[in-house]
Scaffold this motif. Structure first.
Motif, short mmCIF file in Angstrom:
data_model
loop_
_atom_site.label_atom_id
_atom_site.label_comp_id
_atom_site.label_asym_id
_atom_site.label_seq_id
_atom_site.Cartn_x
_atom_site.Cartn_y
_atom_site.Cartn_z
N ARG A 111 0.83 -1.22 0.00
CA ARG A 111 0.00 0.00 0.00
C ARG A 111 0.86 1.26 0.00
O ARG A 111 0.43 2.30 -0.49
CB ARG A 111 -0.92 0.00 1.22
N GLU A 112 2.06 1.16 0.56
CA GLU A 112 2.97 2.31 0.60
C GLU A 112 3.90 2.36 -0.60
O GLU A 112 4.77 3.22 -0.68
CB GLU A 112 3.81 2.25 1.88
N THR A 113 3.70 1.44 -1.54
CA THR A 113 4.62 1.26 -2.67
C THR A 113 4.05 1.82 -3.96
O THR A 113 2.88 1.59 -4.29
CB THR A 113 4.93 -0.24 -2.86
N LYS A 114 4.88 2.55 -4.68
CA LYS A 114 4.53 3.01 -6.02
C LYS A 114 4.96 1.98 -7.06
O LYS A 114 4.26 1.75 -8.04
CB LYS A 114 5.20 4.35 -6.31
N ARG A 115 6.12 1.37 -6.83
CA ARG A 115 6.67 0.41 -7.81
C ARG A 115 7.58 -0.57 -7.09
O ARG A 115 8.40 -0.18 -6.27
CB ARG A 115 7.47 1.17 -8.86
N THR A 128 8.86 4.11 -2.98
CA THR A 128 7.71 4.57 -2.20
C THR A 128 6.94 5.63 -2.97
O THR A 128 7.39 6.13 -4.00
CB THR A 128 8.15 5.15 -0.85
N ARG A 129 5.81 6.01 -2.42
CA ARG A 129 5.01 7.07 -3.05
C ARG A 129 5.71 8.42 -2.99
O ARG A 129 5.37 9.33 -3.74
CB ARG A 129 3.62 7.12 -2.41
N HIS A 130 6.70 8.53 -2.08
CA HIS A 130 7.49 9.77 -2.02
C HIS A 130 8.54 9.81 -3.13
O HIS A 130 9.05 10.88 -3.47
CB HIS A 130 8.25 9.88 -0.69
N LYS A 155 3.74 11.08 5.75
CA LYS A 155 3.14 11.29 4.44
C LYS A 155 3.93 12.31 3.63
O LYS A 155 4.14 12.14 2.43
CB LYS A 155 1.69 11.77 4.59
#
Length: 218
Positions: A111-115, A128-130, A155
């Motif tokens: 859930r905290e992962t973009k890729r 991460t999403r950051h 966040k």
């Protein structure tokens, strides 16, 4: 933790010297704060740090750099998840078999992962999403109260740093820089290193383009 430049506190002078390419001699003192209470959701991190520093006989000065482990910030901002409230997806259950981890923990990581960059052993190397590339998206069980509780990264670490810096200014009248750090592993390297994931009050880099090294090379 506070990092203190003992030789100068003028940011303007510092930047002027960098622009002209002059070399500066600096001394840095790294001072750890020991009297930090267990952080809970809603706590004022800046107030806790200033109080702890005063108990140690320390006073913040203009130009100091305050480095804060992200776990403190995450806990104060309520970035804690209880696995008992998490339902694992089919992908998380599939990954958990090879990773030998609780599928609910894997679900939180995803859930905290973009890729997903790579799966290696018990770790997921992800973006991460950051935009950070690190193991398990920074999701961590250490120093979190509760058997099934895990902490997430803040966040918006830069915004967190700005808020803490503003509170320190309000409490002390001092202009400091704030860095929020996390521990990362490095590819093909043993051990860990700390990485600034958020900051306020300082430039995160020095631009050496167009300057010369000690042998005159650009």
């Amino acid at each position: 933790m506070a990092s203190r430049n003992l030789n100068h506190s003028s940011r303007t002078k510092d930047e002027a010297l960098q622009r002209t390419g002059q070399r500066m001699r600096q001394s840095i003192a790294v001072i750890g704060l020991r009297l930090i209470q267990n952080i809970r959701n809603g706590d004022n991190v800046a107030r806790i740090l200033v109080t702890a520093a005063r108990k140690q006989g320390l006073r913040l000065r203009n130009g100091d750099i305050v480095v804060i482990a992200h776990k403190i910030v995450s806990k104060a901002e309520g970035r804690v998840v209880f696995l008992s409230a998490v339902s694992a997806s089919a992908v998380a259950r599939k990954f958990s078999g090879t990773m030998q981890k609780d599928p609910r923990l894997v679900e939180v990581i995803l859930r905290e992962t973009k890729r997903v960059v790579r799966r290696r052993g018990r770790h997921l190397i992800v973006q991460t999403r950051h935009g950070f590339v690190c193991a398990n998206a920074g999701v961590d069980k250490s120093n979190v109260s509760g058997e099934d509780a895990v902490a997430l990264l803040p966040k918006d670490p830069d915004r967190s740093a700005r808020r803490i810096r503003a509170w320190i200014r309000r409490l002390t009248g001092k202009e400091v820089a704030v860095i929020i750090s996390d521990t990362f592993g490095r590819p093909w390297r043993m051990g860990q290193t700390n990485v600034a994931i958020g900051l306020s009050g300082m430039r995160p880099w020095v631009d050496y383009r167009g300057t010369k090294d000690m042998f005159g090379y650009k």
